[in-house]
Design a protein around this motif. Structure first.
Motif, PDB file in Angstrom:
ATOM      1  N   PRO A 193       0.817  -1.229   0.000  1.00 12.41           N
ATOM      2  CA  PRO A 193       0.000   0.000   0.000  1.00 12.41           C
ATOM      3  C   PRO A 193       0.843   1.269   0.000  1.00 12.41           C
ATOM      4  CG  PRO A 193       0.066  -0.908   2.208  1.00 12.41           C
ATOM      5  CD  PRO A 193       0.818  -1.883   1.329  1.00 12.41           C
ATOM      6  N   THR A 194       1.868   1.293  -0.862  1.00  7.60           N
ATOM      7  CA  THR A 194       2.742   2.466  -0.929  1.00  7.60           C
ATOM      8  C   THR A 194       1.979   3.684  -1.433  1.00  7.60           C
ATOM      9  OG1 THR A 194       4.569   0.971  -1.437  1.00  7.60           O
ATOM     10  CG2 THR A 194       4.934   3.328  -1.825  1.00  7.60           C
ATOM     11  N   TYR A 195       1.084   3.448  -2.402  1.00  5.91           N
ATOM     12  CA  TYR A 195       0.241   4.514  -2.948  1.00  5.91           C
ATOM     13  C   TYR A 195      -1.139   4.405  -2.304  1.00  5.91           C
ATOM     14  CZ  TYR A 195       3.871   5.128  -6.492  1.00  5.91           C
ATOM     15  OH  TYR A 195       5.060   5.364  -7.126  1.00  5.91           O
ATOM     16  N   GLU A 196      -1.737   5.545  -2.028  1.00  4.56           N
ATOM     17  CA  GLU A 196      -2.998   5.550  -1.277  1.00  4.56           C
ATOM     18  C   GLU A 196      -4.122   4.860  -2.035  1.00  4.56           C
ATOM     19  OE1 GLU A 196      -6.051   8.716   0.917  1.00  4.56           O
ATOM     20  OE2 GLU A 196      -4.071   9.368   0.216  1.00  4.56           O
ATOM     21  N   GLU A 197      -4.227   5.113  -3.333  1.00  5.68           N
ATOM     22  CA  GLU A 197      -5.274   4.481  -4.124  1.00  5.68           C
ATOM     23  C   GLU A 197      -4.627   3.648  -5.225  1.00  5.68           C
ATOM     24  OE1 GLU A 197      -8.791   7.805  -3.381  1.00  5.68           O
ATOM     25  OE2 GLU A 197      -8.206   7.315  -5.432  1.00  5.68           O
ATOM     26  N   ARG A 198      -5.124   2.400  -5.387  1.00  7.83           N
ATOM     27  CA  ARG A 198      -4.534   1.478  -6.353  1.00  7.83           C
ATOM     28  C   ARG A 198      -5.631   0.657  -7.013  1.00  7.83           C
ATOM     29  NH1 ARG A 198      -2.085  -2.155  -2.185  1.00  7.83           N
ATOM     30  NH2 ARG A 198      -4.035  -1.444  -1.245  1.00  7.83           N
ATOM     31  N   ALA A 199      -5.379   0.278  -8.249  1.00  7.99           N
ATOM     32  CA  ALA A 199      -6.324  -0.591  -8.956  1.00  7.99           C
ATOM     33  C   ALA A 199      -5.562  -1.450  -9.944  1.00  7.99           C
ATOM     34  CB  ALA A 199      -7.392   0.225  -9.675  1.00  7.99           C
ATOM     35  N   LEU A 200      -6.180  -2.580 -10.321  1.00 10.39           N
ATOM     36  CA  LEU A 200      -5.660  -3.457 -11.368  1.00 10.39           C
ATOM     37  C   LEU A 200      -6.688  -3.517 -12.487  1.00 10.39           C
ATOM     38  CD1 LEU A 200      -4.613  -6.617  -9.279  1.00 10.39           C
ATOM     39  CD2 LEU A 200      -3.261  -4.562  -9.693  1.00 10.39           C
ATOM     40  N   TYR A 201      -6.202  -3.529 -13.724  1.00 13.15           N
ATOM     41  CA  TYR A 201      -7.077  -3.803 -14.860  1.00 13.15           C
ATOM     42  C   TYR A 201      -6.495  -5.005 -15.579  1.00 13.15           C
ATOM     43  CZ  TYR A 201     -10.039  -3.384 -18.944  1.00 13.15           C
ATOM     44  OH  TYR A 201     -10.949  -3.644 -19.935  1.00 13.15           O
ATOM     45  N   THR A 202      -7.270  -6.103 -15.634  1.00  7.50           N
ATOM     46  CA  THR A 202      -6.753  -7.349 -16.190  1.00  7.50           C
ATOM     47  C   THR A 202      -6.803  -7.319 -17.712  1.00  7.50           C
ATOM     48  OG1 THR A 202      -8.957  -8.311 -15.886  1.00  7.50           O
ATOM     49  CG2 THR A 202      -7.341  -8.703 -14.156  1.00  7.50           C
ATOM     50  N   ILE A 203      -5.700  -7.685 -18.328  1.00  8.73           N
ATOM     51  CA  ILE A 203      -5.561  -7.659 -19.791  1.00  8.73           C
ATOM     52  C   ILE A 203      -5.676  -9.060 -20.391  1.00  8.73           C
ATOM     53  CG2 ILE A 203      -4.024  -7.082 -21.716  1.00  8.73           C
ATOM     54  CD1 ILE A 203      -5.097  -4.641 -20.258  1.00  8.73           C
ATOM     55  N   ALA A 204      -4.961 -10.009 -19.811  1.00 11.15           N
ATOM     56  CA  ALA A 204      -4.938 -11.371 -20.368  1.00 11.15           C
ATOM     57  C   ALA A 204      -4.695 -12.370 -19.247  1.00 11.15           C
ATOM     58  CB  ALA A 204      -3.847 -11.485 -21.440  1.00 11.15           C
ATOM     59  N   GLY A 205      -5.150 -13.598 -19.469  1.00 10.50           N
ATOM     60  CA  GLY A 205      -4.928 -14.643 -18.478  1.00 10.50           C
ATOM     61  C   GLY A 205      -5.836 -14.500 -17.271  1.00 10.50           C
ATOM     62  N   THR A 206      -5.564 -15.319 -16.262  1.00  9.70           N
ATOM     63  CA  THR A 206      -6.349 -15.321 -15.027  1.00  9.70           C
ATOM     64  C   THR A 206      -5.438 -15.102 -13.838  1.00  9.70           C
ATOM     65  OG1 THR A 206      -7.960 -16.859 -15.975  1.00  9.70           O
ATOM     66  CG2 THR A 206      -7.924 -16.663 -13.579  1.00  9.70           C
ATOM     67  N   ILE A 207      -5.841 -14.171 -12.970  1.00  4.14           N
ATOM     68  CA  ILE A 207      -5.093 -13.923 -11.740  1.00  4.14           C
ATOM     69  C   ILE A 207      -5.942 -14.322 -10.540  1.00  4.14           C
ATOM     70  CG2 ILE A 207      -3.701 -12.073 -12.713  1.00  4.14           C
ATOM     71  CD1 ILE A 207      -5.539 -10.071 -11.268  1.00  4.14           C
ATOM     72  N   LYS A 208      -5.275 -14.560  -9.428  1.00  4.48           N
ATOM     73  CA  LYS A 208      -5.964 -14.889  -8.186  1.00  4.48           C
ATOM     74  C   LYS A 208      -5.558 -13.906  -7.099  1.00  4.48           C
ATOM     75  CE  LYS A 208      -6.844 -19.841  -8.819  1.00  4.48           C
ATOM     76  NZ  LYS A 208      -6.715 -21.179  -8.203  1.00  4.48           N
ATOM     77  N   ILE A 209      -6.544 -13.454  -6.349  1.00  2.67           N
ATOM     78  CA  ILE A 209      -6.325 -12.600  -5.189  1.00  2.67           C
ATOM     79  C   ILE A 209      -7.150 -13.187  -4.049  1.00  2.67           C
ATOM     80  CG2 ILE A 209      -6.591 -10.297  -4.195  1.00  2.67           C
ATOM     81  CD1 ILE A 209      -6.352  -9.140  -6.992  1.00  2.67           C
ATOM     82  N   ALA A 210      -6.495 -13.516  -2.951  1.00  2.00           N
ATOM     83  CA  ALA A 210      -7.159 -14.116  -1.791  1.00  2.00           C
ATOM     84  C   ALA A 210      -7.983 -15.336  -2.191  1.00  2.00           C
ATOM     85  CB  ALA A 210      -8.038 -13.081  -1.089  1.00  2.00           C
ATOM     86  N   GLY A 211      -7.448 -16.109  -3.141  1.00  2.00           N
ATOM     87  CA  GLY A 211      -8.095 -17.342  -3.540  1.00  2.00           C
ATOM     88  C   GLY A 211      -9.184 -17.202  -4.578  1.00  2.00           C
ATOM     89  N   GLN A 212      -9.541 -15.974  -4.964  1.00  2.00           N
ATOM     90  CA  GLN A 212     -10.588 -15.779  -5.962  1.00  2.00           C
ATOM     91  C   GLN A 212      -9.975 -15.434  -7.304  1.00  2.00           C
ATOM     92  OE1 GLN A 212     -13.827 -13.441  -4.654  1.00  2.00           O
ATOM     93  NE2 GLN A 212     -14.891 -13.480  -6.616  1.00  2.00           N
ATOM     94  N   SER A 213     -10.566 -15.962  -8.376  1.00  2.00           N
ATOM     95  CA  SER A 213     -10.016 -15.794  -9.718  1.00  2.00           C
ATOM     96  C   SER A 213     -10.693 -14.640 -10.454  1.00  2.00           C
ATOM     97  CB  SER A 213     -10.212 -17.083 -10.524  1.00  2.00           C
ATOM     98  OG  SER A 213      -9.510 -18.150  -9.938  1.00  2.00           O
ATOM     99  N   PHE A 214      -9.883 -13.958 -11.276  1.00  2.00           N
ATOM    100  CA  PHE A 214     -10.370 -12.848 -12.084  1.00  2.00           C
ATOM    101  C   PHE A 214      -9.788 -12.981 -13.483  1.00  2.00           C
ATOM    102  CE2 PHE A 214     -10.179 -11.451  -7.696  1.00  2.00           C
ATOM    103  CZ  PHE A 214     -11.451 -10.921  -7.485  1.00  2.00           C
ATOM    104  N   GLY A 215     -10.657 -12.990 -14.488  1.00  2.00           N
ATOM    105  CA  GLY A 215     -10.230 -13.092 -15.869  1.00  2.00           C
ATOM    106  C   GLY A 215      -9.998 -11.735 -16.497  1.00  2.00           C
ATOM    107  N   PRO A 216      -9.827 -11.701 -17.820  1.00  2.00           N
ATOM    108  CA  PRO A 216      -9.521 -10.438 -18.508  1.00  2.00           C
ATOM    109  C   PRO A 216     -10.685  -9.442 -18.458  1.00  2.00           C
ATOM    110  CG  PRO A 216      -8.915 -12.332 -19.858  1.00  2.00           C
ATOM    111  CD  PRO A 216      -9.739 -12.856 -18.723  1.00  2.00           C
ATOM    112  N   ASN A 217     -10.324  -8.173 -18.648  1.00  2.00           N
ATOM    113  CA  ASN A 217     -11.284  -7.073 -18.800  1.00  2.00           C
ATOM    114  C   ASN A 217     -12.085  -6.804 -17.528  1.00  2.00           C
ATOM    115  OD1 ASN A 217     -10.462  -7.171 -21.564  1.00  2.00           O
ATOM    116  ND2 ASN A 217     -12.073  -8.681 -21.964  1.00  2.00           N
ATOM    117  N   GLN A 218     -11.403  -6.777 -16.403  1.00  2.00           N
ATOM    118  CA  GLN A 218     -12.029  -6.432 -15.138  1.00  2.00           C
ATOM    119  C   GLN A 218     -11.173  -5.391 -14.418  1.00  2.00           C
ATOM    120  OE1 GLN A 218     -14.026  -9.692 -12.852  1.00  2.00           O
ATOM    121  NE2 GLN A 218     -12.854 -11.029 -14.198  1.00  2.00           N
ATOM    122  N   LEU A 219     -11.823  -4.438 -13.793  1.00  2.00           N
ATOM    123  CA  LEU A 219     -11.145  -3.419 -13.003  1.00  2.00           C
ATOM    124  C   LEU A 219     -11.342  -3.741 -11.527  1.00  2.00           C
ATOM    125  CD1 LEU A 219      -9.664  -0.686 -12.700  1.00  2.00           C
ATOM    126  CD2 LEU A 219     -11.901   0.420 -12.770  1.00  2.00           C
TER     127      LEU A 219
END
Length: 320
Positions: free
Chosen positions: A207-233
């Motif tokens: 949390p170095t920066y106060e506000e942060r976001a990810l925008y998924t481009i390709a593939g699948t990522i997991k955060i805290a055990g939950q999966s997120f595919g492409p095109n999600q903010l």
């Protein structure tokens, strides 16, 4: 790029996790020449740090004699950032800038008190055809920089640092992260990175920066055990350290920074801390008082006459 009409993004149906404050699934809109997915602004979230506009352009494929033609249009009190994964866009503006935007480079157009630009496919690319895929964002400026002189800054792909660590590769477009620092000088604290993860690898996002976001481009990522595919903010909760793991080879944009000191108004291609400044810019464009683009003087996008009033935007809530 011009802020053409696009429906507000809608929230996804995935269950929330503690690390995710807001999940936005942009709705794809066909603009004729290519598909665009708009993640910001939305009804769920207006800004992340200074980022007030986030568009995914494409992926699209243009055959010979085809391309994009975004006619000259104005901006005030913001900076545009164009970043490509594939293809090329010819940028021209009222400062006399004329440059090909290519993958991996950063192109920061500081509108300040006012600038006009066009974005087109070059004649050379029209002859061969091309694929086009990228991200365009708008960054709101702090009040003391809103009316500064306009500027255009280009850093080529080889100018931007790439940091690597055990299956993690990140190109630093703006700000500092993972020990790297972009040469781009921004008007406020800003983070922007193109991150690629090999399958099974993970990367911490502190949390170095106060506000942060990810925008998924390709593939699948997991955060805290939950999966997120492409095109999600995914807007991350402030103050939380998280870890992103790749379920397969994945790519995402990491962005954010310090929030603006107050709300911003957004209307068409104008962003400002003052609603009256937008009204002034509207009249200046209507009366033809902006500078023209050398070599592209004969064409322009008219002022939308039936658009709604400027919207007041904060980090999390939209106001009429």
């Amino acid at each position: 790029m011009s802020f053409s009409p696009c429906p507000d993004p809608v929230p996804g149906d995935a269950e929330s996790v503690d690390a995710i404050e807001t999940l936005i699934v942009p709705r794809a809109v066909d603009l004729g020449e290519m598909e665009v997915r708009r993640a910001l602004p939305s009804t769920q979230r207006q800004m992340v740090g200074p980022f007030i506009f986030f568009d995914q352009m494409g992926p699209a494929e243009f055959l010979t004699d085809q391309g994009i033609d975004v006619r000259p249009h104005p901006h005030i009190n913001l900076a545009t950032v164009t970043y490509l994964f594939e293809g090329e866009i010819r940028h021209r503006d009222s400062l006399g800038s004329d440059i090909a935007i290519n993958p991996g480079a950063v192109n920061w157009m500081m509108a300040g008190r006012g600038i006009v630009h066009s974005e087109r496919t070059s004649e050379e690319r029209r002859q061969t055809g091309q694929k086009l895929f990228g991200i365009q964002t708008w960054v709101a400026l702090p009040e003391n920089a809103e009316e500064r002189d306009p500027d255009f800054i280009h850093h080529g792909a080889t100018d931007l640092p790439i940091v690597t660590d055990h299956g993690v590769e990140a190109r630093l477009i703006a700000g500092e992260w993972m020990g790297g620092a972009s040469p781009l000088k921004t008007a406020s604290e800003t983070l922007y990175a193109d991150v690629q993860l090999q399958a099974g690898r993970s990367v911490p996002i502190d949390p170095t920066y106060e506000e942060r976001a990810l925008y998924t481009i390709a593939g699948t990522i997991k955060i805290a055990g939950q999966s997120f595919g492409p095109n999600q903010l995914l807007v991350l909760r402030p103050g939380d350290a998280i870890t992103v793991k790749a379920a397969e080879d994945a790519r995402f944009m990491l962005f954010g920074g310090a929030p603006m000191g107050g709300p911003r108004y957004i209307w068409w291609n104008f962003v400002s801390s003052r609603a009256e400044r937008i009204e002034q810019a509207k009249e200046e464009w209507r009366q033809g008082r902006f500078e023209t683009v050398p070599g592209d003087e004969e064409d322009f996008i008219p002022l939308p006459e039936n658009a709604s009033k400027p919207r007041r935007a904060t980090g999390g809530v939209a106001y009429p």
